[in-house]
Design an enzyme around this catalytic site. Structure first.
Site, PDB file in Angstrom:
ATOM      1  N   ARG A 549      35.821  38.744  32.439  1.00  0.00           N
ATOM      2  CA  ARG A 549      34.518  38.440  33.027  1.00  0.00           C
ATOM      3  C   ARG A 549      34.391  39.033  34.410  1.00  0.00           C
ATOM      4  O   ARG A 549      35.371  39.098  35.162  1.00  0.00           O
ATOM      5  CB  ARG A 549      34.345  36.926  33.208  1.00  0.00           C
ATOM      6  CG  ARG A 549      34.108  36.158  31.969  1.00  0.00           C
ATOM      7  CD  ARG A 549      33.523  34.779  32.365  1.00  0.00           C
ATOM      8  NE  ARG A 549      33.655  33.855  31.271  1.00  0.00           N
ATOM      9  CZ  ARG A 549      34.747  33.126  31.047  1.00  0.00           C
ATOM     10  NH1 ARG A 549      35.753  33.183  31.883  1.00  0.00           N
ATOM     11  NH2 ARG A 549      34.804  32.321  30.016  1.00  0.00           N
ATOM     12  N   SER A 609      45.725  37.054  35.243  1.00  0.00           N
ATOM     13  CA  SER A 609      46.548  36.002  34.635  1.00  0.00           C
ATOM     14  C   SER A 609      47.849  36.533  34.048  1.00  0.00           C
ATOM     15  O   SER A 609      48.091  36.457  32.841  1.00  0.00           O
ATOM     16  CB  SER A 609      45.745  35.309  33.539  1.00  0.00           C
ATOM     17  OG  SER A 609      44.491  34.969  34.054  1.00  0.00           O
ATOM     18  N   ASP A 663      45.346  32.540  36.872  1.00  0.00           N
ATOM     19  CA  ASP A 663      44.301  31.673  36.298  1.00  0.00           C
ATOM     20  C   ASP A 663      44.610  30.187  36.478  1.00  0.00           C
ATOM     21  O   ASP A 663      43.694  29.371  36.647  1.00  0.00           O
ATOM     22  CB  ASP A 663      44.021  31.995  34.816  1.00  0.00           C
ATOM     23  CG  ASP A 663      45.263  32.007  33.934  1.00  0.00           C
ATOM     24  OD1 ASP A 663      46.377  31.824  34.465  1.00  0.00           O
ATOM     25  OD2 ASP A 663      45.115  32.216  32.710  1.00  0.00           O
TER      26      ASP A 663
END
Ligand code: BG6
Ligand code: GLC
Ligand code: GLC
Length: 923
Positions: A549, A609, A663
């Site tokens: 995203r 992440s 994350d």
């Protein structure tokens, strides 16, 4: 009743008794006959009323609501599936109660090959009248005696015999081999059996007899044997109908509709026991004076009223009562009766069938009547045929109304507009009475037009079907053992979980001290959770979960997020590093253009992440890729530099990368914005990991002793030093070996979404190879990697799904399977996801206990911010994690907060804090 049994008619040596006064004239006679036969006529409306009332009783009984009048019983039978056609083996079958006063023993061989039948060997024994009405023990001893007499004569291996017991009376079953007699029906009334487990009584008798060692594996009603004996055909055979001495039906019901069963999955065969149906409103109008007399004189007055109008034990008796009445009125036999005609039980079912059969001719009828000691005239013969026809027609129509009710019930339960079904029929009335069958079938079509029914006569009585159930029972027991053995290593007990927690604590301590440990315990340079004073517009990237995203995050008094998802093709994730970072920058440029942000250089927070050794907030060296990423030339490099280089290559943009954030950290920060007690971040999605606020004094390698720092544990790698070997199953090993990083991320591979489906698939492959699943047939689909996505596990395990829907999901995946298979697949999924949740819980317990120890408090209240599709979408995962934490860390009150906005918001907040601090230092 006196003379049921196979002794035949009494010979007519006894004297006729004839009237002394005059006989009625011809017109009176025909009126009397009409009046008599009229009583047996049932209108369509009456049949419909019986059908509706019976359906009501059935549904009420299924719901477990007691009805004031004895209605149908709807007894679950523990037969959960119709035959596969693969059942095989030799079985002994003992049949008691289906056919009058006889007991049958059969030797049934099932070949396991469709269409290939071996004729069963059988022997019939007549049960003496005194045994049928004597002590229960005598009856079962008689049965055991017949068994050994039969087996003695068989040229077969008599070791390890498995027996199926067909016991055709209403019973409460509590297992495939446990069944309590409710009450005798038909011509039996043995003392001391009602309320007892008939399987145990038979076992005891076999033991007393002592000749053979026989395992009574299953007990079934004759209707169930009939249904199960049906060859698997185009449409499922899910109804069994018996009209013999008595009458009854069974059918496959959804288990969740059967209130007495504590089971909401799968199907179960229910024995309706419609013989006891006796709704006055519906049955009253069709009961004749003859029915009342018959009931009165029976062994069980007031009971089995419906059966007494249909069952073969009673049809002859009804005919006898009518003939005696007509004779006594002077209409038949010149008004003469014989002692036989006036004796209960002198006309048997076979006589009725014979006399009614139009092809038999007058001579046969004549002979039967003469045997009764009567002297029939030509006109008597025709009238007697009419009486037989009237009694049998009514029986067939009533039976049809009952069957139509069962079909409607089945249709309701399947929620289908039209029902296609096969009904297996058995019993002497069905077998030897073609008129009965054709009336039955025609009437069913009339009463249940929405059902497309085919009738399949059972080939060799219920014996084969009973053997099927026995085979299924034996197979299920064996399969269940194998399934349990396979899943046993996934079922972790308290001690095992506590050991995982303890090992994790040890590995944490070592990692923090900078010693060799599978937990890297990476400092993140995040020193505080947000305090609400952060402000500004930020860009954020979120790379490494299911979605990539790009986000615009506006932090004012609240947080506003605009974001867009971009795809990262596998070829890019596993291509060259340059390609990957160029792609990321392309996505940012596209986002900026769409949002009208081109030319602005907003501060950017990068959720990345993967394990990074951070040297500061904006510097992170990728240690190694995990999950599905493997882009070249990135490991060992600073990810922020890689991004900056790509920006330079793109020239058109200017970006100000302020922070790189894992994350878990982004999630903790994002939830921490709402709840200041949130000091732990947890991800259970594609991968799994956790971070938490550690005391700086415990963190080697970062200067300073006061305050705290968020530590990215990278717990996915826990156990990579072999410390989890005790828990690792052969399936974990297969999944690991087939992954892009064998030997790495062993904890993650037991927990996270990217791997659970694969573990399940490997177990299914193994169970198939054992023949436990999919009938032992490996399919191409099941060999396909990654066909099981996490979302399937979550869907399959959802409580609201009927097994039918579970099957549909698996069938969509291209796996053809039975309900038994579906249930096993479900259990496999449950075992795998349960272990995952418990391991995750053990990890969280280690973390909260560490924090409690750091703080030196008795009780700790702390919140965990959580994200990830597995955690959020799986129906039971989150509660299992919480339960495990409660068990392993009883002094911590842990609240789990689900992150709503993703970790991009957290990355923006980290960036905001960094900007605020930077401003402060500039000031
Ligand atoms: C998202 C977060 O919501 O969850 C990501 O924004 C995170 O940063 C992800 O990686 C984890 O879940 P999954 O299931 O997408 O891997
Ligand atoms: C009686 C029994 C029932 C059996 C039927 C047919 O109704 O109660 O269990 O199925 O007869 O034999
Ligand atoms: C993997 C990564 C880790 C990440 C986790 C969850 O374990 O190595 O950094 O937090 O997946 O996405």
């Amino acid at each position: 009743m006196d003379s049921i049994g196979s002794s035949g008619l009494r010979q007519g040596e006894e004297a006729l008794s004839c009237p002394e006064e005059g006989l009625p004239g011809p017109s009176d006679s025909s009126e009397l006959v009409q009046e008599c036969l009229q009583q047996f006529k049932v209108t369509r409306a009456q049949l419909q009323q019986i059908q509706a009332s019976l359906l009501g009783s059935m549904e009420q009984a299924l719901r477990g609501q007691a009805s004031p009048a004895p209605a149908v019983r709807m007894l679950p039978t523990y037969v959960g599936s119709t035959p596969h056609g693969t059942e095989q083996g030799d079985f002994v079958v003992l049949e008691l109660g289906a056919t009058g006063a006889s007991l049958r023993v059969l030797w049934v061989t099932l070949t396991g090959i469709e269409g290939h039948r071996v004729e069963p060997r059988s022997q019939e024994f007549v049960i003496p009248q005194e045994v049928m009405l004597g002590a229960g023990q005598q009856l079962f001893d008689f049965a055991a005696h017949c068994l050994s007499e039969f087996l003695d004569a068989q040229p077969v291996n008599k070791q390890g015999l498995q027996l199926g017991f067909s016991f055709s009376f209403p019973c409460h079953q509590t297992g495939l081999d446990r069944s309590t007699l409710i009450s005798w029906t038909k011509g039996f009334r043995c003392s001391g059996v009602e309320g007892q487990d008939v399987v145990q009584l038979l076992r005891d008798a076999i033991r007393r007899q002592g000749a053979y060692n026989i395992d009574v594996v299953a007990v079934v009603n004759d209707t169930v044997g009939t249904m199960m004996g049906c060859e698997p055909g185009v449409r499922p055979c899910e109804v069994g109908l018996v009209v013999d001495t008595g009458t009854n039906a069974c059918y496959m019901e959804e288990a969740r509709h059967v209130a007495v069963l504590d089971e909401d999955r799968g199907r179960v065969c229910v024995s309706v026991e419609w013989g006891s149906f006796s709704d006055d409103g519906a049955l009253g109008p069709v009961l004749t004076t003859f029915d009342h007399t018959l009931d009165h004189e029976s062994l069980n007055p007031g009971a089995q009223r419906f059966e007494k109008m249909i069952g073969g034990l009673y049809l002859g008796e009804l005919v006898r009562l009518v003939l005696a009445h007509l004779a006594q009125c002077g209409v038949l036999f010149g008004g003469c009766t014989s002692p036989a005609l006036l004796s209960q039980g002198s006309i048997l079912l076979e006589h009725v069938a014979e006399m009614e059969d139009p092809s038999a001719g007058a001579a046969r009828v004549h002979a039967v009547l003469q045997d009764l000691g009567l002297s029939p005239r030509a006109s008597d013969v025709e009238l007697v045929q009419h009486v037989c026809a009237a009694v049998c027609t009514r029986a067939a129509q009533l039976c049809a109304a009952a069957l139509a009710a069962v079909l409607s019930c089945l249709q309701h339960s399947r929620e289908q507009q039209t029902l296609q079904v096969a009904v297996a029929t058995g019993g002497r009335v069905c077998e030897r009475h073609p008129r009965f069958c054709s009336i039955l079938q025609g009437t069913v079509m009339l009463l249940a037009p929405e059902c497309d029914v085919s009738f399949i006569p059972s080939a060799d009585g219920g014996g084969r079907g009973v053997a099927m159930v026995t085979a299924v029972a034996a197979r299920l027991a064996a399969h269940r053992r194998l399934l349990e053995e396979t899943l046993a290593p996934f079922r972790l007990n308290h001690d095992q979980l506590a050991a995982v927690q303890a090992q994790m604590r040890k590995a944490m301590a070592k990692g923090l001290r900078g010693e060799a440990s599978s937990l890297r315990m990476l400092p993140t340079f995040v020193r505080a959770t947000p305090d609400g004073s952060e402000r500004g517009d930020f860009l954020a990237l979120d790379l490494g979960g299911t979605n990539f995203r790009v986000l615009l995050v506006r932090v004012t008094t609240g947080v506003q997020i605009t974001s867009q998802i971009y795809s990262i093709p596998e070829s890019v994730a596993q291509g060259s590093g340059q390609q990957l970072f160029d792609h990321i920058v392309d996505c940012i440029v596209d986002f900026q253009q769409k949002q009208g942000l081109s030319g602005q250089s907003l501060p950017l927070g990068f959720t990345f992440s993967f394990p990074c050794r951070q040297l500061g907030l904006d510097q992170g060296i990728l240690l190694n890729w995990t999950k599905g990423f493997n882009a070249s030339d990135c490991e060992g490099r600073d990810v922020v530099s890689l991004l900056r280089e790509a920006i330079t290559r793109r020239q058109a943009v200017e970006l100000n990368v302020v922070a790189i954030v894992n994350d878990t950290v982004g999630t903790m920060m994002s939830c921490g914005y709402e709840d200041p007690r949130c000091e732990i971040g947890l991800i259970v999605g594609t991968g799994t990991n956790a971070c938490y606020m550690e005391e700086l004094r415990n963190v080697a390698g970062v200067p300073g002793d006061s305050g705290r720092m968020c530590i990215n544990m990278e717990w996915g790698a826990f156990g990579d030093d072999g410390s989890l070997a005790m828990l690792s199953t052969r399936f974990d090993a297969s999944v690991d070996q087939a992954s892009i990083n064998p030997g790495k991320q062993r904890f993650e591979k037991m927990i996270s979404g990217m791997y659970l489906g694969e573990i399940v698939r490997h177990i299914l492959l193994y169970l198939t190879s054992l023949g436990v699943l999919f009938r032992g047939q490996q399919t191409q689909r099941l060999q396909t990697r990654d066909i099981f996505k996490t979302k399937f596990l979550s869907e399959i395990e959802s409580d609201s799904l009927a097994l039918r829907q579970v099957r549909a999901i698996l069938e969509d995946l291209g796996l053809p399977l039975t309900s038994d298979d579906a249930l096993m697949v479900l259990e496999v999924c449950q075992a795998v996801s349960q272990r995952a949740a418990q391991l995750c819980g053990a990890g969280v317990a280690a973390v909260v206990e560490k924090i409690r120890e750091n703080r030196g408090v008795e009780e700790l209240a702390v919140s965990v911010g959580v994200d990830g599709t597995l955690y959020k979408l799986h129906p039971h995962f989150s509660s299992l994690v919480a339960a495990t934490v409660r068990e392993l860390a009883p002094h911590c009150v842990v609240t789990f907060l689900q992150s709503e906005d993703g970790s991009g918001k957290g990355a923006a907040l980290v960036t905001a804090v960094a900007c605020r601090l930077a401003q402060l230092t500039r000031v």
